[in-house]
Design a protein around this motif. Sequence first.
Motif, PDB file in Angstrom:
ATOM      1  N   ASN A 133       2.991   4.607 -24.042  1.00  0.00           N
ATOM      2  CA  ASN A 133       1.999   4.617 -25.130  1.00  0.00           C
ATOM      3  C   ASN A 133       0.671   5.255 -24.770  1.00  0.00           C
ATOM      4  N   GLY A 134       0.708   6.323 -23.983  1.00  0.00           N
ATOM      5  CA  GLY A 134      -0.534   7.029 -23.669  1.00  0.00           C
ATOM      6  C   GLY A 134      -1.389   6.376 -22.604  1.00  0.00           C
ATOM      7  N   ASN A 135      -0.887   5.344 -21.959  1.00  0.00           N
ATOM      8  CA  ASN A 135      -1.650   4.744 -20.856  1.00  0.00           C
ATOM      9  C   ASN A 135      -1.824   5.774 -19.736  1.00  0.00           C
ATOM     10  N   GLU A 136      -2.944   5.679 -19.033  1.00  0.00           N
ATOM     11  CA  GLU A 136      -3.322   6.667 -18.020  1.00  0.00           C
ATOM     12  C   GLU A 136      -2.628   6.386 -16.688  1.00  0.00           C
ATOM     13  N   ILE A 137      -1.942   7.396 -16.148  1.00  0.00           N
ATOM     14  CA  ILE A 137      -1.199   7.214 -14.900  1.00  0.00           C
ATOM     15  C   ILE A 137      -2.131   6.936 -13.721  1.00  0.00           C
ATOM     16  N   ASP A 138      -3.293   7.611 -13.676  1.00  0.00           N
ATOM     17  CA  ASP A 138      -4.202   7.399 -12.541  1.00  0.00           C
ATOM     18  C   ASP A 138      -4.758   5.976 -12.538  1.00  0.00           C
ATOM     19  N   PHE A 139      -4.996   5.412 -13.724  1.00  0.00           N
ATOM     20  CA  PHE A 139      -5.448   4.025 -13.797  1.00  0.00           C
ATOM     21  C   PHE A 139      -4.361   3.088 -13.294  1.00  0.00           C
ATOM     22  N   PHE A 140      -3.134   3.278 -13.778  1.00  0.00           N
ATOM     23  CA  PHE A 140      -2.059   2.363 -13.377  1.00  0.00           C
ATOM     24  C   PHE A 140      -1.660   2.562 -11.909  1.00  0.00           C
ATOM     25  N   TYR A 141      -1.872   3.757 -11.402  1.00  0.00           N
ATOM     26  CA  TYR A 141      -1.657   3.955  -9.967  1.00  0.00           C
ATOM     27  C   TYR A 141      -2.630   3.091  -9.175  1.00  0.00           C
ATOM     28  N   SER A 142      -3.864   2.980  -9.657  1.00  0.00           N
ATOM     29  CA  SER A 142      -4.856   2.105  -9.013  1.00  0.00           C
ATOM     30  C   SER A 142      -4.425   0.645  -9.102  1.00  0.00           C
ATOM     31  N   VAL A 143      -3.901   0.253 -10.274  1.00  0.00           N
ATOM     32  CA  VAL A 143      -3.396  -1.113 -10.444  1.00  0.00           C
ATOM     33  C   VAL A 143      -2.270  -1.393  -9.459  1.00  0.00           C
ATOM     34  N   PHE A 144      -1.353  -0.433  -9.310  1.00  0.00           N
ATOM     35  CA  PHE A 144      -0.230  -0.596  -8.388  1.00  0.00           C
ATOM     36  C   PHE A 144      -0.708  -0.755  -6.940  1.00  0.00           C
ATOM     37  N   GLN A 145      -1.807  -0.115  -6.600  1.00  0.00           N
ATOM     38  CA  GLN A 145      -2.322  -0.208  -5.232  1.00  0.00           C
ATOM     39  C   GLN A 145      -2.993  -1.555  -4.959  1.00  0.00           C
ATOM     40  N   LYS A 146      -3.380  -2.257  -6.010  1.00  0.00           N
ATOM     41  CA  LYS A 146      -4.014  -3.562  -5.829  1.00  0.00           C
ATOM     42  C   LYS A 146      -3.001  -4.704  -5.773  1.00  0.00           C
ATOM     43  N   ILE A 147      -1.840  -4.500  -6.348  1.00  0.00           N
ATOM     44  CA  ILE A 147      -0.805  -5.553  -6.395  1.00  0.00           C
ATOM     45  C   ILE A 147      -0.296  -5.861  -4.985  1.00  0.00           C
ATOM     46  N   ASN A 148      -0.120  -7.141  -4.704  1.00  0.00           N
ATOM     47  CA  ASN A 148       0.458  -7.582  -3.430  1.00  0.00           C
ATOM     48  C   ASN A 148       1.987  -7.525  -3.562  1.00  0.00           C
ATOM     49  N   TRP A 149       2.554  -6.364  -3.279  1.00  0.00           N
ATOM     50  CA  TRP A 149       3.983  -6.153  -3.494  1.00  0.00           C
ATOM     51  C   TRP A 149       4.846  -6.995  -2.571  1.00  0.00           C
ATOM     52  N   LYS A 150       4.370  -7.253  -1.370  1.00  0.00           N
ATOM     53  CA  LYS A 150       5.180  -8.052  -0.434  1.00  0.00           C
ATOM     54  C   LYS A 150       5.411  -9.459  -0.960  1.00  0.00           C
ATOM     55  N   SER A 151       4.476  -9.963  -1.769  1.00  0.00           N
ATOM     56  CA  SER A 151       4.656 -11.304  -2.342  1.00  0.00           C
ATOM     57  C   SER A 151       5.736 -11.311  -3.420  1.00  0.00           C
ATOM     58  N   LYS A 152       6.159 -10.128  -3.865  1.00  0.00           N
ATOM     59  CA  LYS A 152       7.209 -10.015  -4.888  1.00  0.00           C
ATOM     60  C   LYS A 152       8.587  -9.792  -4.264  1.00  0.00           C
ATOM     61  N   ASP A 153       8.644  -9.760  -2.950  1.00  0.00           N
ATOM     62  CA  ASP A 153       9.900  -9.519  -2.229  1.00  0.00           C
ATOM     63  C   ASP A 153      10.928 -10.593  -2.591  1.00  0.00           C
ATOM     64  N   GLU A 154      12.125 -10.149  -2.990  1.00  0.00           N
ATOM     65  CA  GLU A 154      13.171 -11.078  -3.409  1.00  0.00           C
ATOM     66  C   GLU A 154      14.285 -11.223  -2.384  1.00  0.00           C
ATOM     67  N   SER A 155      14.092 -10.664  -1.186  1.00  0.00           N
ATOM     68  CA  SER A 155      15.158 -10.688  -0.187  1.00  0.00           C
ATOM     69  C   SER A 155      14.738 -11.477   1.038  1.00  0.00           C
ATOM     70  N   THR A 156      15.737 -12.028   1.722  1.00  0.00           N
ATOM     71  CA  THR A 156      15.479 -12.694   2.999  1.00  0.00           C
ATOM     72  C   THR A 156      15.698 -11.732   4.159  1.00  0.00           C
ATOM     73  N   GLY A 157      16.194 -10.535   3.856  1.00  0.00           N
ATOM     74  CA  GLY A 157      16.442  -9.519   4.879  1.00  0.00           C
ATOM     75  C   GLY A 157      15.548  -8.320   4.662  1.00  0.00           C
ATOM     76  N   VAL A 158      16.150  -7.181   4.307  1.00  0.00           N
ATOM     77  CA  VAL A 158      15.383  -5.970   4.021  1.00  0.00           C
ATOM     78  C   VAL A 158      14.544  -6.199   2.769  1.00  0.00           C
ATOM     79  N   PRO A 159      13.218  -5.940   2.813  1.00  0.00           N
ATOM     80  CA  PRO A 159      12.372  -6.153   1.633  1.00  0.00           C
ATOM     81  C   PRO A 159      12.939  -5.461   0.393  1.00  0.00           C
ATOM     82  N   SER A 160      12.959  -6.186  -0.743  1.00  0.00           N
ATOM     83  CA  SER A 160      13.559  -5.650  -1.964  1.00  0.00           C
ATOM     84  C   SER A 160      12.757  -6.067  -3.187  1.00  0.00           C
TER      85      SER A 160
END
Length: 380
Positions: free
Chosen positions: A297-324
């Motif tokens: 819907n016309g959202n700005e990629i550079d803005f959401f790229y910044s949002v993605f860089q702030k998210i703690n992705w490791k806390s979303k890991d769903e695996s007990t082995g290789v991060p997923s």
Amino acid sequence: MEEKKVPKLRFKGFVQEWEQRKLGELYKERKEKGNNKLPILSVSIHSGVSDSELNSDSLGKDVKRSEDKTLYKRTYSGDLVFNMMRAWQGAIGVVKNEGMVSPAYIVATPNNKIFPGFMNYYFQRKPAIYELNNLSYGVTDFRKRLYWDSFIKAHTIFPSISEQKKISDFFLKIDDTIALHQRKIEQLKLFKQAFLQKMLANQENVPEIRFADFDVYWEQHTLGETTDIRAGRDYKHLKSGNIPVYGTGGYMLSVDDALSFDKDAIGIGRKGTIDNPYILKAPFWTVDTLFYVIPRNGNEIDFFYSVFQKINWKSKDESTGVPSLSKSAINSILVYAPSKDEQKKIGAFFKYFDENILIHQHKVNLLKQLKKAFLQKMFI
């Protein structure tokens, strides 16, 4: 006719042949003991001698330093120090400030034929390290050692002291310039991280720092509502071409088809490296371990790229082995987004940081390539 011992590239005013000697004719082993008041130095494969007590490329991985420092060896400015276990990989360098090193290191002091800085760069060359490797011995690489009685058999070719100083100063300026750009990169990264925390809204629906003329509350959405998360696919059925294929580690190869021909995206790892988002410029293909995310819907990629860089992705890991990561986990993440105009302003702000980091990194890479070339041409 014997070939003259001169380098391919040389400063004006120097015409004499270089002299060849064994290292044992130029260095004496220093066995003076250190004391607890002196800093502990280490020798890194990539960084030479530093005052970091434990370096990932140094002996620290292989030998535990005891609390008792009575066996540690004292070093003075200009001494050559090498790690017996890693010298064959390039863990050798010249001491800048006095200190002490582990008893598993060897310390050598030069005579008046040697300018220490010259030898610091001499041993950054592959041919010099190759000779040290040949003189090291052990049943396996893990047990390979370079002892003093082998070190002194190695040969070196060197010019007059005045030419040694000239060469050393030249490479020191290159190193100083590289360090300057690396410091700027680190500063830019720190500033960017600080602004990411202050300029992206969190819970209160407004950021701490904001551009003028924007005062509307940000709206909460899920990433699934604001972006389209798409899965990568296998590329092995494709032919060679000019469209890049990306994985979690970046560019892999080029093929003749694309998953996205005209829309840029944000790459985020599905498996393995899940915390390193980066921009994908269309056209591109991604492998099945890398999601690609296109704003809706016309959202700005550079803005959401910044949002993605702030998210703690490791806390979303769903695996007990290789991060997923799963598509559903990404879709459910709550984020705050302002109007499109404010998104554009914020995205451009953070893009400025990224572009400047890339500029300085490019300069570092060029300088390292130049240094490598000069090391080949200005030594024998």
